[in-house]
Design a protein around this motif. Structure first.
Motif, PDB file in Angstrom:
ATOM      1  N   THR A 176       0.735  -1.197  -0.003  1.00  0.00           N
ATOM      2  CA  THR A 176      -0.138   0.245  -0.303  1.00  0.00           C
ATOM      3  C   THR A 176       0.311   1.635   0.430  1.00  0.00           C
ATOM      4  OG1 THR A 176      -1.574  -1.510   1.563  1.00  0.00           O
ATOM      5  CG2 THR A 176      -1.857   1.472   1.213  1.00  0.00           C
ATOM      6  N   VAL A 222      -0.367   7.608  10.611  1.00  0.00           N
ATOM      7  CA  VAL A 222      -1.321   6.281   9.891  1.00  0.00           C
ATOM      8  C   VAL A 222      -0.866   5.547  10.978  1.00  0.00           C
ATOM      9  CG1 VAL A 222      -1.306   3.672   8.834  1.00  0.00           C
ATOM     10  CG2 VAL A 222      -0.394   6.140   7.676  1.00  0.00           C
ATOM     11  N   ASP A 226      -4.942  -0.692  12.257  1.00  0.00           N
ATOM     12  CA  ASP A 226      -5.728   0.268  11.354  1.00  0.00           C
ATOM     13  C   ASP A 226      -5.305  -0.956  10.041  1.00  0.00           C
ATOM     14  OD1 ASP A 226      -8.435   1.063   9.290  1.00  0.00           O
ATOM     15  OD2 ASP A 226      -7.531   2.823   8.737  1.00  0.00           O
ATOM     16  N   ASP A 228      -7.337  -0.374   7.235  1.00  0.00           N
ATOM     17  CA  ASP A 228      -7.097  -0.157   6.157  1.00  0.00           C
ATOM     18  C   ASP A 228      -5.359   0.458   5.994  1.00  0.00           C
ATOM     19  OD1 ASP A 228      -9.095  -2.139   4.498  1.00  0.00           O
ATOM     20  OD2 ASP A 228     -10.444  -0.328   5.632  1.00  0.00           O
ATOM     21  N   TRP A 229      -5.216   1.455   6.822  1.00  0.00           N
ATOM     22  CA  TRP A 229      -4.253   1.594   7.133  1.00  0.00           C
ATOM     23  C   TRP A 229      -4.289   2.973   6.189  1.00  0.00           C
ATOM     24  CZ3 TRP A 229      -0.660  -2.888   4.144  1.00  0.00           C
ATOM     25  CH2 TRP A 229      -0.413  -3.175   5.088  1.00  0.00           C
ATOM     26  N   LYS A 230      -5.645   3.600   7.136  1.00  0.00           N
ATOM     27  CA  LYS A 230      -5.771   4.494   6.421  1.00  0.00           C
ATOM     28  C   LYS A 230      -5.557   6.573   7.158  1.00  0.00           C
ATOM     29  CE  LYS A 230     -10.456   7.869   7.036  1.00  0.00           C
ATOM     30  NZ  LYS A 230     -11.448   8.510   7.273  1.00  0.00           N
ATOM     31  N   GLN A 232      -4.203   9.275   7.326  1.00  0.00           N
ATOM     32  CA  GLN A 232      -4.510  11.080   7.900  1.00  0.00           C
ATOM     33  C   GLN A 232      -3.633  12.159   8.126  1.00  0.00           C
ATOM     34  OE1 GLN A 232      -7.717  10.860  10.894  1.00  0.00           O
ATOM     35  NE2 GLN A 232      -7.038   8.138  11.184  1.00  0.00           N
TER      36      GLN A 232
END
Length: 237
Positions: A176, A222, A226, A228-230, A232
């Motif tokens: 990702t 990050v 999480d 989904d490794w969102k 921010q």
């Protein structure tokens, strides 16, 4: 005598102007249709793809095979073989693989299958195993600094292109990209107590093709827990 000083002055100006040209930073971004930077690059026929011997990071269940290139010139290959060093394309220490790598390949212990981190062209500079975080969270991760876009449009991927930050599982799966296209990675760090990865990037806001003090900085984090490794963005200043 006047002619003599004239020649000296002209020579000085020529040398000075040459030095100034050499000091001019090479653009990392060429602004011609940047909406679609090239991900496909030409294979260099003068280079021979090779792999280093596999690396096993303590506590993991995978072998990692660094993939890189050496000169395809026969004389160079002979010299490299005699020197015992020319076929080494990576270094390993402190749970980090470094080098000028074209890919990494993974192999689960006890299995024969070997597969690539990605099938897309990339240029990897570092791959870091988050050992302390992994031992604490039981979630084994790798963080990469790499180039995946030919941002300077010279038809190849190397350190002259924008550097990004990516993450994957220790198996190489779920690769990702965390940073934004056309933003150059400055640095990154892990705050284990918060289970977070922080990183900074710089954006070429004045669109002059280089990154300097006139450009804008971005700050991100990050949550590694999480799934989904969102990413921010935050504003410390």
């Amino acid at each position: 005598m006047k002619n003599y000083f004239l020649y000296i002055s002209l020579a000085f100006l020529f040398v000075f102007s040459s030095c100034k040209k050499e000091e001019t930073p090479k653009p990392k971004v060429i602004y011609e249709d940047t909406s679609k930077a090239k991900r496909d690059v030409t294979v260099d026929a003068t280079q021979l793809e090779i792999a280093d011997l596999p690396i096993h990071m303590e506590g993991t269940n995978y072998l990692i095979h660094p993939i890189g290139e050496v000169s395809n010139n026969k004389k160079s290959i002979k010299y490299s073989y005699d020197s015992e060093a020319g076929f080494t394309i990576s270094n390993y220490g402190e749970f980090q693989i470094t080098g000028n790598l074209r890919n990494l390949k993974f192999q689960e212990l006890g299995k024969d299958t070997i597969y690539a981190l990605t099938e897309k062209p990339i240029f990897i500079e570092t791959a870091t195993y988050l050992k302390a975080f992994s031992e604490k969270s039981k979630q084994q991760l790798l963080v990469y600094t790499l180039s995946d876009l030919d941002t300077n449009k010279d038809n190849k991927l190397d350190s002259d292109d924008i550097k990004s930050i990516c993450i994957s599982e220790i198996s190489g799966k779920k690769l990702t990209k965390l940073s934004t296209d056309f933003q150059e990675l400055i640095d990154w760090k892990i705050i284990e107590e918060k289970n977070k990865l922080f990183f900074r990037t710089i954006e070429d806001t004045n669109k002059n093709g280089v990154f300097d003090k006139e450009d804008g900085l971005h700050y991100y984090f990050v949550n590694l827990l999480d799934k989904d490794w969102k990413v921010q963005e935050y504003k410390p200043i």
